[in-house]
Design a protein around this motif. Structure first.
Motif, PDB file in Angstrom:
ATOM      1  N   LYS A 183      -3.141  -1.077  -3.244  1.00  0.00           N
ATOM      2  CA  LYS A 183      -2.802  -1.503  -4.603  1.00  0.00           C
ATOM      3  C   LYS A 183      -3.718  -2.657  -4.963  1.00  0.00           C
ATOM      4  CE  LYS A 183       2.032  -0.264  -4.925  1.00  0.00           C
ATOM      5  NZ  LYS A 183       3.377  -0.785  -5.195  1.00  0.00           N
ATOM      6  N   MET A 207       0.840  -1.187   0.000  1.00  0.00           N
ATOM      7  CA  MET A 207       0.000   0.000   0.000  1.00  0.00           C
ATOM      8  C   MET A 207       0.880   1.244   0.000  1.00  0.00           C
ATOM      9  SD  MET A 207      -3.140  -0.819   2.513  1.00  0.00           S
ATOM     10  CE  MET A 207      -3.947  -2.375   2.442  1.00  0.00           C
ATOM     11  N   ALA A 208       0.498   2.235  -0.772  1.00  0.00           N
ATOM     12  CA  ALA A 208       1.271   3.462  -0.889  1.00  0.00           C
ATOM     13  C   ALA A 208       0.695   4.532   0.025  1.00  0.00           C
ATOM     14  CB  ALA A 208       1.255   3.942  -2.337  1.00  0.00           C
ATOM     15  N   SER A 221      -4.704  -5.605  -7.605  1.00  0.00           N
ATOM     16  CA  SER A 221      -4.056  -6.367  -8.681  1.00  0.00           C
ATOM     17  C   SER A 221      -5.042  -6.782  -9.719  1.00  0.00           C
ATOM     18  CB  SER A 221      -3.375  -7.609  -8.166  1.00  0.00           C
ATOM     19  OG  SER A 221      -3.258  -7.733  -6.818  1.00  0.00           O
ATOM     20  N   THR A 264      -3.844   6.149   2.919  1.00  0.00           N
ATOM     21  CA  THR A 264      -3.098   5.074   2.273  1.00  0.00           C
ATOM     22  C   THR A 264      -3.963   4.532   1.153  1.00  0.00           C
ATOM     23  OG1 THR A 264      -2.035   4.522   4.362  1.00  0.00           O
ATOM     24  CG2 THR A 264      -1.986   2.843   2.671  1.00  0.00           C
ATOM     25  N   THR A 265      -3.355   4.295   0.006  1.00  0.00           N
ATOM     26  CA  THR A 265      -4.074   3.777  -1.135  1.00  0.00           C
ATOM     27  C   THR A 265      -3.713   2.299  -1.308  1.00  0.00           C
ATOM     28  OG1 THR A 265      -3.983   5.937  -2.186  1.00  0.00           O
ATOM     29  CG2 THR A 265      -4.498   4.071  -3.607  1.00  0.00           C
TER      30      THR A 265
END
Length: 109
Positions: free
Chosen positions: A107, A1-2, A109, A104-105
């Protein structure tokens, strides 16, 4: 997570029931005006509860401000303009909850 750099300052509020809609609007306009008076405050949004889940615990309004850092929030909280506004704001509330967080974003898939 970014994780992003920005920090969100979230205020949940319930205004006292004896306030007129005009007074509530005046208070909200004052809150919105802080963004042009306090440099670390970068953005401001607000709204009222529209949830169908009925989990609001009596809170009716949400206010979200964006800051570049937690240090920016600290500067905002101690800024004389905010202190003056907060003292007035708090006397018109039945309930308040404040949370600061770094978005927080996820991710996907």
């Amino acid at each position: 997570m970014a994780e992003t750099e920005a920090v969100k300052h979230v205020v949940l509020a319930k205004f006292k029931e004896d306030l007129t809609p005009e007074k509530v609007e005046e208070i909200i306009n004052g809150y919105a005006g802080l963004v042009s008076l306090i440099e670390p405050m970068k953005d401001f949004h607000w709204g009222t509860d529209v949830s169908i889940e009925n989990l609001h615990q009596g809170f009716t309004h949400v206010f979200v401000s964006t800051f570049e850092s937690t240090e920016g929030i600290a500067e905002y909280v101690s800024h004389p303009v905010h202190v003056e506004f907060a003292n007035m704001f708090l006397q018109h509330l039945d309930k308040i909850l404040v949370i600061d967080y770094k978005p927080t974003t996820a991710k996907l898939s």
